[in-house]
Scaffold this active site. Structure first.
Site, PDB file in Angstrom:
ATOM      1  N   TRP A  21       0.840  -1.187   0.000  1.00 25.40           N
ATOM      2  CA  TRP A  21       0.000   0.000   0.000  1.00 25.40           C
ATOM      3  C   TRP A  21       0.884   1.249   0.000  1.00 25.40           C
ATOM      4  CZ3 TRP A  21      -1.731   2.744   4.905  1.00 25.40           C
ATOM      5  CH2 TRP A  21      -2.657   3.765   4.621  1.00 25.40           C
ATOM      6  N   GLN A  27       4.745   5.707  -4.979  1.00 21.65           N
ATOM      7  CA  GLN A  27       5.892   6.428  -4.454  1.00 21.65           C
ATOM      8  C   GLN A  27       7.220   5.917  -4.999  1.00 21.65           C
ATOM      9  OE1 GLN A  27       5.595   6.090  -0.201  1.00 21.65           O
ATOM     10  NE2 GLN A  27       4.091   7.732  -0.014  1.00 21.65           N
ATOM     11  N   TYR A  54      -4.827  -0.462  -4.706  1.00 18.88           N
ATOM     12  CA  TYR A  54      -3.556   0.208  -4.452  1.00 18.88           C
ATOM     13  C   TYR A  54      -2.999   0.736  -5.774  1.00 18.88           C
ATOM     14  CZ  TYR A  54      -3.568  -2.149   0.148  1.00 18.88           C
ATOM     15  OH  TYR A  54      -3.895  -2.603   1.404  1.00 18.88           O
ATOM     16  N   TRP A 205      -2.565  -4.114   9.919  1.00 21.32           N
ATOM     17  CA  TRP A 205      -1.851  -3.106   9.147  1.00 21.32           C
ATOM     18  C   TRP A 205      -1.549  -1.886  10.012  1.00 21.32           C
ATOM     19  CZ3 TRP A 205      -4.265   1.670   7.949  1.00 21.32           C
ATOM     20  CH2 TRP A 205      -5.658   1.724   8.088  1.00 21.32           C
ATOM     21  N   ALA A 209       1.795   2.722  13.376  1.00 16.93           N
ATOM     22  CA  ALA A 209       0.907   3.903  13.388  1.00 16.93           C
ATOM     23  C   ALA A 209       1.352   4.921  12.347  1.00 16.93           C
ATOM     24  CB  ALA A 209       0.826   4.510  14.786  1.00 16.93           C
ATOM     25  N   LYS A 216      10.181   9.136  14.840  1.00 11.95           N
ATOM     26  CA  LYS A 216      10.804  10.151  13.961  1.00 11.95           C
ATOM     27  C   LYS A 216      10.093  11.497  14.007  1.00 11.95           C
ATOM     28  CE  LYS A 216       8.393   8.648   9.727  1.00 11.95           C
ATOM     29  NZ  LYS A 216       8.605   8.049   8.384  1.00 11.95           N
ATOM     30  N   ASN A 295      12.560  -4.008  10.159  1.00 14.48           N
ATOM     31  CA  ASN A 295      11.279  -4.467  10.689  1.00 14.48           C
ATOM     32  C   ASN A 295      11.197  -5.979  10.794  1.00 14.48           C
ATOM     33  OD1 ASN A 295      10.154  -1.890  11.071  1.00 14.48           O
ATOM     34  ND2 ASN A 295       9.511  -1.768   8.941  1.00 14.48           N
TER      35      ASN A 295
END
Length: 334
Positions: A21, A27, A54, A205, A209, A216, A295
């Protein structure tokens, strides 16, 4: 990489799942997207989640190209249908039989695959009888175009209705895909207990957040250049929901907890959702291979109970827990 059963089924998926997504077909250039997919595979991720909407179908095409030539049996491919695709005509969205039958064929064509492992209703459709939707799902499963079915952002009552029909139709209804993070917990009160009862797992998903739990974004400061909060096309919900100093100050209190576990804040956030035994997988997105590797390292992390309690204390009242917020995720098509 650790693997978990999806619902009460025999299917195992990687507990860190790669989703595209906002990135693929939008992007990222295609070569950068492919590099992230290959980094995911190198990290042991076998499960990939996408959706027809998407980038208005382009994300499925990008994922299919990135996985071309891979052993299909070694992958678990998930996609979804509901939101408008194409020119947005009256039957270009929803969960009608017409839209689902056309959507699965379009998704398979773009992915370059004969079947998907999981086909999901991307939202609840109040304009289509759930019986029509579930019969269409049953026909898709029996045709061999999907192996399992799931949904996204359904509330407990909707899950029970769908599961009852799936049982009657003898098709494997195994998952729900909600938003879930240490900051966003509407599923805990009703959806998770109902899902345990029904043999349904959560594939969650936005476990970080939308980047807020990475730390950051700092209170009293502008969002960094190039961050999602600075992107007008996707940052609206993020800014409305999380970009308040009271939230950002609380999030910074998680930094010492992450340090105690030798984790980054992003890894802590992903590991946090995986402490819930009803969560089969956390979906991560990435624009760079190093983000995938970071991750993925959250897999298998155990957060001691005392630190889980400290996370709750640190976040305090900024956590959203209202189960009625789930209903707001499904647009009204009546």
């Amino acid at each position: 990489m650790k693997y978990r059963h999806l619902g009460a089924s025999g299917l195992k998926i990687s507990e860190i799942t790669f989703g595209n997504w906002l990135t693929h077909g939008g992007q990222l250039a295609d070569d950068a997207a492919t590099a992230c997919v290959h980094a995911a595979q190198d990290a042991g991720i076998t499960t990939f989640d996408t959706a027809d909407m998407y980038a208005n179908t382009a994300a499925e095409t990008v994922l299919g190209h990135a996985l071309k030539g891979q052993r299909r049996e070694s992958l678990e491919i998930f996609t979804k249908a509901y939101f408008p695709v194409g020119p947005g005509g009256p039957n270009d969205s929803g969960l009608s039989r017409k839209h689902l039958m056309e959507s699965i064929d379009g998704s398979l064509r773009r992915l370059g695959m004969d079947y998907v492992d999981l086909y999901q209703a991307h939202r609840w459709d109040n304009a289509t009888p759930v019986e029509e939707t579930m019969v269409a799902f049953a026909d898709i499963v029996r045709s061999g175009k999907a192996l399992y079915i799931g949904v996204s952002e359904w509330n407990a009552e909707q899950l029970r209705a769908g599961a009852a029909l799936a049982k009657e139709l003898r098709i494997p209804f195994v998952s729900n895909q909600p938003q879930y993070s240490a900051l966003w917990r509407p599923i805990e009160a009703e959806v998770v207990p109902a899902s345990r009862e029904l043999g349904i797992s959560q594939i969650v998903w936005s476990p970080v957040a939308q980047g807020v739990l990475t730390g950051k974004y700092l209170p009293g400061r502008s969002a960094p250049e190039g961050s999602r909060a600075r992107d007008e096309s996707v940052g609206g919900d993020l800014n409305n929901r999380w970009m308040r100093d009271e939230v950002l100050e609380r999030v910074q209190l998680l930094a010492p907890i992450a340090a105690e576990l030798s984790l980054t804040m992003a890894q802590l956030a992903v590991a946090w959702v995986l402490q819930n035994d009803n969560v089969a997988a956390a979906i991560i997105g990435a624009s760079r291979p190093e983000q995938v590797r970071e991750n993925a390292a959250a897999s298998g992390v155990v957060i001691p109970a005392e630190l889980m309690a400290r996370i709750d204390d640190a976040l305090g009242e900024v956590v959203e827990r209202n189960p009625r917020r789930i209903d707001a995720e499904s647009p009204d098509r009546s």
